[in-house]
Scaffold this motif. Sequence first.
Motif, short mmCIF file in Angstrom:
data_model
loop_
_atom_site.label_atom_id
_atom_site.label_comp_id
_atom_site.label_asym_id
_atom_site.label_seq_id
_atom_site.Cartn_x
_atom_site.Cartn_y
_atom_site.Cartn_z
N GLN A 47 14.82 32.75 33.39
CA GLN A 47 16.22 32.37 33.28
C GLN A 47 16.70 32.70 31.88
O GLN A 47 15.91 32.75 30.94
CB GLN A 47 16.42 30.88 33.55
CG GLN A 47 16.06 30.48 34.95
CD GLN A 47 16.28 28.98 35.18
OE1 GLN A 47 16.18 28.17 34.26
NE2 GLN A 47 16.58 28.62 36.41
N VAL A 48 18.00 32.92 31.77
CA VAL A 48 18.60 33.20 30.48
C VAL A 48 20.00 32.61 30.47
O VAL A 48 20.69 32.61 31.49
CB VAL A 48 18.62 34.73 30.21
CG1 VAL A 48 19.47 35.47 31.21
CG2 VAL A 48 19.08 35.02 28.80
N LEU A 49 20.39 32.07 29.35
CA LEU A 49 21.76 31.60 29.19
C LEU A 49 22.61 32.84 28.96
O LEU A 49 22.46 33.52 27.94
CB LEU A 49 21.85 30.64 28.00
CG LEU A 49 23.21 30.01 27.74
CD1 LEU A 49 23.64 29.14 28.91
CD2 LEU A 49 23.15 29.18 26.47
N SER A 50 23.48 33.17 29.90
CA SER A 50 24.20 34.44 29.82
C SER A 50 25.59 34.32 29.22
O SER A 50 26.03 35.21 28.50
CB SER A 50 24.31 35.09 31.20
OG SER A 50 25.05 34.27 32.08
N LEU A 51 26.29 33.22 29.49
CA LEU A 51 27.65 33.04 28.98
C LEU A 51 27.89 31.61 28.54
O LEU A 51 27.33 30.67 29.12
CB LEU A 51 28.70 33.38 30.06
CG LEU A 51 28.79 34.81 30.53
CD1 LEU A 51 29.75 34.91 31.72
CD2 LEU A 51 29.25 35.72 29.41
N VAL A 52 28.76 31.46 27.55
CA VAL A 52 29.25 30.16 27.12
C VAL A 52 30.77 30.27 27.14
O VAL A 52 31.34 31.23 26.61
CB VAL A 52 28.77 29.82 25.69
CG1 VAL A 52 29.41 28.54 25.19
CG2 VAL A 52 27.25 29.72 25.65
N THR A 53 31.43 29.31 27.77
CA THR A 53 32.89 29.33 27.84
C THR A 53 33.48 28.82 26.53
O THR A 53 33.06 27.79 26.00
CB THR A 53 33.40 28.45 29.00
OG1 THR A 53 32.88 28.96 30.22
CG2 THR A 53 34.91 28.44 29.06
N LEU A 54 34.45 29.55 26.02
CA LEU A 54 35.19 29.16 24.84
C LEU A 54 36.66 29.09 25.23
O LEU A 54 37.26 30.10 25.61
CB LEU A 54 34.98 30.16 23.70
CG LEU A 54 35.66 29.83 22.39
CD1 LEU A 54 35.04 28.57 21.77
CD2 LEU A 54 35.55 30.99 21.42
N ALA A 61 38.28 31.71 27.89
CA ALA A 61 39.07 31.08 28.94
C ALA A 61 40.35 30.51 28.34
O ALA A 61 40.30 29.59 27.52
CB ALA A 61 38.26 29.97 29.61
N GLN A 62 41.47 31.08 28.74
CA GLN A 62 42.76 30.60 28.25
C GLN A 62 43.04 29.23 28.85
O GLN A 62 42.93 29.05 30.06
CB GLN A 62 43.86 31.58 28.62
CG GLN A 62 45.21 31.24 28.00
CD GLN A 62 46.19 32.38 28.17
OE1 GLN A 62 45.98 33.44 27.62
NE2 GLN A 62 47.23 32.15 28.93
#
Length: 145
Positions: free
Chosen positions: A3-10, A58-59
């Motif tokens: 597994q890998v952390l692929s995205l973090v929402t900002l 993410a707007q």
Amino acid sequence: MNQVLSLVTLVVADYDEAIAFFTRSLNFELCEDTPLGSGKRWVVVRPPGGAGAGLLLAQANSPAQAARIGDQTGGRVFLFLQTDNFERDHARMTAAGVRFVEAPRHEAYGIVAVFKDLCGNRWDLIQPNSTAKSTAGSTDRYDSD
């Protein structure tokens, strides 16, 4: 299992403003910008080199989300941008207008300085020592000013 952390929402105020900051000021790559309808977009940026997680910009689309812009972690350092050449990247980012909130400092784990992104989120620019096992230092340095 791998597994890998692929995205973090900002959460950001404006897609285009955020894309400009991350690609111009931090030298990130724009990996995807796909319209989803109703003004929403799937926007992903990553540090150069493609290693590690990317950011999903993410707007904000509600007052509750807008209230979190720039303060997603209550004033603590939120994200860690690791570099192989601190001096090079610190100089480039400073010249590009990135606001560092402290002078670079040498810690047991490496060279580090805190900066703020366009929304006010706190980041560490860090070059770990070659012998460092982790980029995490003492947690008391992550409290807000």
